[in-house]
Enzyme design. Structure first.
Site, PDB file in Angstrom:
ATOM      1  N   VAL A  85      64.949  39.074 -10.308  1.00  0.00           N
ATOM      2  CA  VAL A  85      63.518  38.834 -10.489  1.00  0.00           C
ATOM      3  C   VAL A  85      62.734  40.094 -10.141  1.00  0.00           C
ATOM      4  O   VAL A  85      62.841  40.613  -9.024  1.00  0.00           O
ATOM      5  CB  VAL A  85      63.037  37.661  -9.606  1.00  0.00           C
ATOM      6  CG1 VAL A  85      61.550  37.405  -9.839  1.00  0.00           C
ATOM      7  CG2 VAL A  85      63.843  36.400  -9.895  1.00  0.00           C
ATOM      8  N   LYS A  86      61.951  40.552 -11.117  1.00  0.00           N
ATOM      9  CA  LYS A  86      61.122  41.745 -10.898  1.00  0.00           C
ATOM     10  C   LYS A  86      59.743  41.324 -10.401  1.00  0.00           C
ATOM     11  O   LYS A  86      59.102  40.449 -10.996  1.00  0.00           O
ATOM     12  CB  LYS A  86      60.939  42.514 -12.211  1.00  0.00           C
ATOM     13  CG  LYS A  86      62.184  43.187 -12.723  1.00  0.00           C
ATOM     14  CD  LYS A  86      61.908  43.903 -14.045  1.00  0.00           C
ATOM     15  CE  LYS A  86      61.071  45.164 -13.864  1.00  0.00           C
ATOM     16  NZ  LYS A  86      60.926  45.904 -15.159  1.00  0.00           N
ATOM     17  N   ILE A  87      59.301  41.994  -9.351  1.00  0.00           N
ATOM     18  CA  ILE A  87      57.980  41.698  -8.795  1.00  0.00           C
ATOM     19  C   ILE A  87      57.264  43.019  -8.535  1.00  0.00           C
ATOM     20  O   ILE A  87      57.823  43.916  -7.881  1.00  0.00           O
ATOM     21  CB  ILE A  87      58.110  40.907  -7.471  1.00  0.00           C
ATOM     22  CG1 ILE A  87      58.835  39.578  -7.730  1.00  0.00           C
ATOM     23  CG2 ILE A  87      56.743  40.667  -6.844  1.00  0.00           C
ATOM     24  CD1 ILE A  87      59.081  38.753  -6.481  1.00  0.00           C
TER      25      ILE A  87
END
Ligand code: G3P
Length: 224
Positions: A85-87
């Protein structure tokens, strides 16, 4: 071994480079997906069988608030693939990273423009850090130096976090970044293509063919 990614949602191009390189997976962001006009579910369903076993997909949240980012990240990580998951590494994003890391969710802190910003995301628990090399250069900074500084700090502080630089506009940036010892990299299609190209190569191959045919005609090597 270095994890090599394509920063693309172009299925044909992923297939093209997967045929000749050990592509680990792809990285995407909302702009890349919007430009390709393809959603996460369709893209991953099509790419998963295409890429080799253990393909990894980096998928960015689009939510803005802390609670929404956390909820969206939990949904993304529930997809039936190896998903990171990219944040974006804003203050809110880093707070989400801290919470989600405690839940064991694989995370990439993205939109990193400085060593200090990347360092904070690593401290909070990011597994990957994505400094934007060319965009840093565009702001008058030095993207390669940011990557090198980040890499050095992570080593000094004994933080098990993988630097995955993104945003490249030429192969010089790529080579300089690789020389810093990063564990991963993501390249846009145009730059991956340029990595193969040198004007002298077709000439060299053509000369081999001419020399061979002059003496051996159309025989193959093992036939002579
Ligand atoms: O994922 C971040 C990366 O795609 C940014 O690249 O080329 O838009 O600067 P670029």
């Amino acid at each position: 071994m270095l994890e090599l990614y394509l920063d693309s949602a172009d299925i044909k191009q992923v297939a093209r480079f997967q045929a000749c390189l050990p592509i680990k997976g792809i990285t995407t962001n909302p702009s890349i997906l919007a430009k390709a006009g393809i959603g996460v579910n369709q893209l991953l369903a099509e790419l998963n069988p295409l890429l080799e076993e253990k393909a990894r997909f980096h998928v960015q949240v689009v939510s803005q608030s802390l609670d929404e980012i956390i909820a969206e990240a939990r949904q993304i990580t529930a997809l039936p693939y190896d998903v990171v998951v990219k944040i974006p590494a804003t203050e809110v994003g880093i707070a989400a990273i801290k919470q989600l890391h405690s839940e064991g969710i694989p995370l990439l802190a993205t939109a990193i423009y400085s060593v200090q910003q990347g360092f904070l995301a690593a401290l909070a628990g990011a597994d990957y850090l994505a400094p934007y090399v060319n965009r840093i250069d565009n702001f008058g900074g030095n993207g390669v130096e940011v990557v090198a500084g980040l890499q050095q700090l992570l080593t000094q502080q004994n933080l098990a976090c993988c630097v995955l630089p993104a945003s490249f506009k030429n192969t010089r940036q790529v080579l300089d970044v690789l020389a810093t010892g990063v564990g991963a990299i993501t390249l846009p299609v145009e730059i991956m293509e340029q990595m193969f190209i040198h004007p002298a190569v077709p000439l060299a191959v053509e000369q081999f063919n001419k020399d061979w045919q002059r003496v051996f005609s159309h025989k193959l090597a093992f036939e002579t």
